[in-house]
Write an enzyme that holds these catalytic residues in place. Sequence first.
Site, PDB file in Angstrom:
ATOM      1  N   LYS A  91       0.805  -1.233   0.000  1.00  0.00           N
ATOM      2  CA  LYS A  91       0.000   0.000   0.000  1.00  0.00           C
ATOM      3  C   LYS A  91       0.836   1.281   0.000  1.00  0.00           C
ATOM      4  CE  LYS A  91      -4.191  -1.750   2.175  1.00  0.00           C
ATOM      5  NZ  LYS A  91      -5.199  -1.534   3.218  1.00  0.00           N
ATOM      6  N   ASP A 127      -9.754   3.364   2.626  1.00  0.00           N
ATOM      7  CA  ASP A 127      -9.780   2.686   3.931  1.00  0.00           C
ATOM      8  C   ASP A 127     -10.368   3.593   5.026  1.00  0.00           C
ATOM      9  OD1 ASP A 127      -8.690   0.263   3.097  1.00  0.00           O
ATOM     10  OD2 ASP A 127      -6.634   0.956   3.379  1.00  0.00           O
TER      11      ASP A 127
END
Length: 307
Positions: A91, A127
């Site tokens: 990520k 997220d």
Amino acid sequence: MRQERELPVKKFDEAASKKADGSEEKVRVLGIMGYPVGHSLSPAMHNAALRHLGLKGVYLPFEVLPGYLEEAVAGIRALGLWGVNVTIPYKEKVLDYLDWLTPQAELIGAVNCIACREGRLEGHNTDGEGFLRSLREEGGFDPEGKEVLVLGAGGAARAIALVLGQSRAQKIVVANRTREKAEELAAQVRRRTAADAAGIGLGSQELASAAFQADLIVQTTPVGMYPHEEPPDWFKPEWFKADTLVYDIIYRPRPTAFLRQAAARGCRTLDGLGMLVFQGALAFSWWTGLDAPAEVMREAALRELGS
Ligand code: ATR
């Protein structure tokens, strides 16, 4: 981020090859890049969404071997993929290979979805927003003016602490095994948002008083995740007070031992399934421009969890 350079711009919208009768035959490809990706629930969720909306597409797991991330990301453009999710351990590293970041990805310093638009690789992060939507819709909780205790200071904690700060939480205490990382994240929250923030260690008296003060406790460490399902030994159940909302981002098992302890003390609890579903739904909408069928995605994730 990578230096700007001349790109062979392929017109992806036009590239949807038409059959002789003018109808569209291109199958859109979505996927998830990570290592490993075998246990991901994302293929089940996104394939269910594609089917539900009658879209001709498929979402595949792409296991990217260590050292091959750059090639894999270049493949998004080269192969004309519609979009991909990015998961552990890439990520943050993936930022090196992208052309542009959304403000959310910029804020969090990590990317969990990529789209290729007119040849430009764009990175986004859903997220934090997915967590917030779960908190609001499932927990009926508005962070504005609230005190929050975040347990852990890794990637997930960073996304959560920063969006809570952005949503005008009054104070965010980050508690972490490695205290310096908690202090770093707290400093980042103070720098990037209007919230007050502090970093503390685990197992300290400070942790007990932060728990007593908190309107919301968010557990972001892997402690309690299948197959090691014991509750954290650094958090005493008597520190929960009944009017605190307790959120554990783990969704295997549901609920975790930590949430069971909180519920036994009278707290309202939420597990990580909602964050998973909403981060996926937000990514799906970002790629497709369509409303994502979040309930269909949730049912697919639950079926997969049960199997
Ligand atoms: P994620 O992306 O899921 O947040 P991560 O970035 O690897 O994962 O972060 C994991 C977090 O869980 C870290 O805050 C880690 O603490 P350290 O910074 O001290 O490593 C925390 N963590 C992992 N195992 C833990 C354990 N057994 N007890 C307490 N905290 C733990």
